[in-house]
Design an enzyme around this catalytic site. Structure first.
Site, PDB file in Angstrom:
ATOM      1  N   ARG A 168       0.846  -1.215   0.000  1.00 11.76           N
ATOM      2  CA  ARG A 168       0.000   0.000   0.000  1.00 11.76           C
ATOM      3  C   ARG A 168       0.871   1.251   0.000  1.00 11.76           C
ATOM      4  O   ARG A 168       0.566   2.225   0.687  1.00 11.76           O
ATOM      5  CB  ARG A 168      -0.940   0.034   1.218  1.00 11.76           C
ATOM      6  CG  ARG A 168      -1.812  -1.157   1.395  1.00 11.76           C
ATOM      7  CD  ARG A 168      -2.912  -1.252   0.336  1.00 11.76           C
ATOM      8  NE  ARG A 168      -3.755  -2.376   0.635  1.00 11.76           N
ATOM      9  CZ  ARG A 168      -3.545  -3.600   0.165  1.00 11.76           C
ATOM     10  NH1 ARG A 168      -2.534  -3.840  -0.653  1.00 11.76           N
ATOM     11  NH2 ARG A 168      -4.361  -4.575   0.480  1.00 11.76           N
ATOM     12  N   SER A 242     -10.283   0.771   3.933  1.00 12.31           N
ATOM     13  CA  SER A 242      -9.462   0.310   5.068  1.00 12.31           C
ATOM     14  C   SER A 242      -8.753   1.508   5.679  1.00 12.31           C
ATOM     15  O   SER A 242      -8.093   2.253   4.954  1.00 12.31           O
ATOM     16  CB  SER A 242      -8.392  -0.658   4.599  1.00 12.31           C
ATOM     17  OG  SER A 242      -8.989  -1.803   4.082  1.00 12.31           O
ATOM     18  N   GLU A 338      -3.842   4.299   6.624  1.00 18.48           N
ATOM     19  CA  GLU A 338      -3.649   4.155   5.185  1.00 18.48           C
ATOM     20  C   GLU A 338      -3.984   5.460   4.435  1.00 18.48           C
ATOM     21  O   GLU A 338      -3.253   5.840   3.518  1.00 18.48           O
ATOM     22  CB  GLU A 338      -4.559   3.013   4.699  1.00 18.48           C
ATOM     23  CG  GLU A 338      -4.043   2.309   3.464  1.00 18.48           C
ATOM     24  CD  GLU A 338      -4.915   1.116   3.092  1.00 18.48           C
ATOM     25  OE1 GLU A 338      -4.608   0.005   3.554  1.00 18.48           O
ATOM     26  OE2 GLU A 338      -5.888   1.293   2.341  1.00 18.48           O
TER      27      GLU A 338
END
Ligand code: NAP
Length: 342
Positions: A168, A242, A338
């Site tokens: 990510r 997320s 994130e």
């Protein structure tokens, strides 16, 4: 010199971020062509303003008003640029909606992105975060991207190595943050196609549908069904997908943790580290379905924070910090958010 006529002032951003957080941008420009971007960079005051490049706003927490120039990338276009015995190469404008692009590739019979169906956001944002789901990261299907260096106005190409892809993560979230505006991304979809059905949710969904030899379309449909069940639709309930990355710890730390929590879901990685499921840690701390002010932890997926109505950026950050503190106290593990906080 007057600014280009497509620059707007004091633009509300609540509809431009999927969490629905209220904030304003002092200046705002929707970029539909690289030429438009060039005229912006030629504007003498360009350098005086802080800048932020916005995609679909699906991985963004607006902590307050943005005192600079927000650039929303709306560059369109999709095409097959090459095909040989080894792969299809498909290019898309950075402003294209990611899921629509995935569907378009599948409609044309070019499989390879099906596990990434229904991820919110734009094509241009996909490599920034190296989006991933169900055992596939976009880095694995990435050929190169075209960008404009906002410092010089020059066009640049990034191949896969130059993107420094991680979990990510990419160079665009680190060293190069804010420097480039991605205009187009080219993907390499390898032949022969092989289904990726290793994740339990996908395997189970296919089994339920009695599909033994899935096509790419079958996998996309399974992923769409799973995601629709587990994840809130931002149009119904504001969220940024997320909220935390899955923490990766070293083998020694895992041995200590496993002694206290032997049943913790964990995924050993090829390099000897161990990936933990952030959502599971949050759930075990009792946060699932709980609220703190106008922000909550989604009842069907503890990794997703949701806007219960009227949330501001500060409310989201307060809940995120409370969750991080709980997980640190219970497991000694650090959770890293994130989304990008602006
Ligand atoms: P899940 O099935 O509840 O599993 C929890 C975590 O365990 C996942 O995040 C996944 O890591 C990991 N995991 C599960 N099976 C695994 C396997 N066979 N091998 C290695 N790791 C495994 O996950 P979920 O939250 O519903 O998400 C499903 C997938 O969609 C995941 O890949 C997740 O990353 C992705 N997703 C991404 C976002 C986003 O905003 N970026 C939002 C929702 C879901 P990985 O994350 O490394 O896959």
């Amino acid at each position: 010199m007057t600014p280009p006529d497509f620059i707007q002032r004091d633009i509300p951003l609540a509809d431009l971020n999927t969490f629905g957080l209220p904030a304003q941008a002092a200046l705002f420009a929707a970029i539909k062509t690289p030429a438009q971007l060039a005229s912006l960079i030629a504007w003498p005051e360009w350098r005086d303003w802080p800048r932020f490049v916005l995609g679909g706003g699906s991985n963004l927490i607006l902590a307050g008003d943005f005192p600079g120039l927000m650039l929303q990338v709306r560059i369109a276009g999709r095409e097959l640029v090459a095909e040989d015995a080894a792969a299809w190469r498909v290019r898309a404008g950075a402003g294209e909606n990611w899921h629509d692009f995935v569907q378009w590739t599948l409609d044309r019979g070019w499989p390879g992105l099906e596990n990434l169906a229904l991820i919110p956001g734009t094509v241009g944002a996909a490599p920034v975060q190296n989006i991933g789901a169900y055992g596939l990261e976009v880095a694995e299907r990435f050929a190169h991207l075209d960008a404009v260096d906002l410092a010089t106005g020059k066009g640049v190409t990034f191949d896969r190595a130059a993107c420094h892809f991680g979990y990510r993560d990419s160079v665009f979230k680190r060293e190069a943050a804010g420097r480039y505006l991605i205009t187009a991304v080219t993907f390499r979809l390898p032949k022969p196609w092989r289904p990726l059905t290793g994740y339990a949710d996908v395997a189970q969904e296919l089994e339920t549908r009695k599909i033994v030899h899935p096509t790419a379309r079958d996998i996309a449909n399974a992923v769409i069904a799973i995601r629709s069940r587990k994840l809130p639709d931002p149009a119904q309930m504001g969220n940024a997908g997320s909220f935390f990355k899955n923490p990766v710890i070293n083998a020694t730390a895992w041995t200590h943790l496993a002694a206290r929590h032997p049943d913790l879901p964990h995924y050993p990685q090829p390099d000897g580290t161990v990936k933990l499921a952030a959502g599971g840690l949050i759930e075990r701390c009792g946060w699932k379905g709980k609220n703190l002010g106008p922000v909550g932890v989604y009842e069907r997926q503890a990794l997703v924070l949701v806007n219960r109505g009227g949330a501001r950026g500060a409310d989201v950050l307060r809940l995120a910090q409370a969750i991080q503190a709980s997980v640190r106290a219970e497991f000694g593990v650090e959770l890293e958010p994130e989304p990008v906080v602006v």
